[in-house]
Design a protein around this motif. Sequence first.
Motif, short mmCIF file in Angstrom:
data_model
loop_
_atom_site.label_atom_id
_atom_site.label_comp_id
_atom_site.label_asym_id
_atom_site.label_seq_id
_atom_site.Cartn_x
_atom_site.Cartn_y
_atom_site.Cartn_z
N ARG A 123 41.67 38.00 -16.57
CA ARG A 123 42.26 38.91 -15.60
C ARG A 123 43.76 38.75 -15.63
NH1 ARG A 123 40.23 34.42 -13.64
NH2 ARG A 123 41.28 33.22 -12.00
N VAL A 124 44.45 39.75 -15.13
CA VAL A 124 45.91 39.72 -15.05
C VAL A 124 46.30 39.47 -13.60
CG1 VAL A 124 48.02 41.09 -15.29
CG2 VAL A 124 46.24 41.21 -17.04
N ALA A 125 47.32 38.64 -13.39
CA ALA A 125 47.76 38.31 -12.04
C ALA A 125 49.28 38.25 -11.98
CB ALA A 125 47.17 36.97 -11.59
N GLU A 126 49.79 38.53 -10.79
CA GLU A 126 51.23 38.40 -10.54
C GLU A 126 51.48 37.09 -9.81
OE1 GLU A 126 53.08 40.79 -11.87
OE2 GLU A 126 51.19 41.74 -12.48
N GLY A 127 52.65 36.51 -10.02
CA GLY A 127 52.98 35.27 -9.34
C GLY A 127 54.47 35.06 -9.23
N GLU A 128 54.84 33.87 -8.81
CA GLU A 128 56.26 33.53 -8.62
C GLU A 128 56.46 32.03 -8.83
OE1 GLU A 128 59.70 33.58 -5.11
OE2 GLU A 128 57.74 34.48 -4.76
N VAL A 129 57.54 31.68 -9.48
CA VAL A 129 57.89 30.27 -9.65
C VAL A 129 58.50 29.77 -8.35
CG1 VAL A 129 59.29 28.61 -10.93
CG2 VAL A 129 58.27 30.57 -12.13
N LEU A 130 57.96 28.67 -7.82
CA LEU A 130 58.41 28.15 -6.54
C LEU A 130 59.36 26.97 -6.66
CD1 LEU A 130 55.08 28.16 -4.49
CD2 LEU A 130 56.83 29.93 -4.62
N GLU A 131 59.07 26.05 -7.58
CA GLU A 131 59.88 24.84 -7.70
C GLU A 131 60.09 24.51 -9.17
OE1 GLU A 131 58.94 21.48 -5.08
OE2 GLU A 131 57.35 22.73 -4.21
N VAL A 132 61.32 24.11 -9.49
CA VAL A 132 61.66 23.68 -10.84
C VAL A 132 62.57 22.46 -10.73
CG1 VAL A 132 62.77 24.29 -13.02
CG2 VAL A 132 61.53 26.05 -11.73
#
Length: 204
Positions: A123-132
């Motif tokens: 499946r395809v999903a959207e996300g976001e980087v929170l911590e680096v």
Amino acid sequence: MLGDRRDTRAAIAAPPEQIERGVDYPATPVDAALLCLALDPRDGSEFKPAAIGSAEPLSCMTMQENTVTSTIVIDAPPARVWAVLTDFANYPDWHPSLEVLAGQAERGSALHMRIAAGTPAERVAEGEVLEVEPDRLLVWEGGMKGLLWGRHTFELTADGTATHLVNTESFTGAMAADVLTASRALLEAEFAAANEALKALVES
């Protein structure tokens, strides 16, 4: 405590921002699940619907959160492991089940991912980087809000000249418990396979 289930039903129907936190709404298990689903899954920790017949409130996060963890020691320093983990464009070259189609390893970067690639559950999903935190911590989140939302964490710790890697995902949402019950063994195998593939590439 609000003593009438009509209050609970009104909360279920209300916009999330109008649901009062800190109130022990009387709730059947179904009501409680609906109330948790009405909220942003990341906002459930301070909301505790009280189960009818129970002396203790039920936390949305307690009810819904499930975690899969896999660890490995890689014979290379954290900087080398980090370089591979943050090179999203090359994930298809080594990761057996995840492709990052768009996004960078930068805090706030939007991600477009193909999850469980090559399997019936792809499946395809959207996300976001929170911590680096270079050479130490990479965290992103994504999925289907309210239904199945994952927070993925890679934590790197130096172990002499090697790296101890903890690969974890915490799932929340109305589907989380059922998905983990049905698929935990498969997810654990996928995580372990990803760790082994990472180790093989970094140590090569």
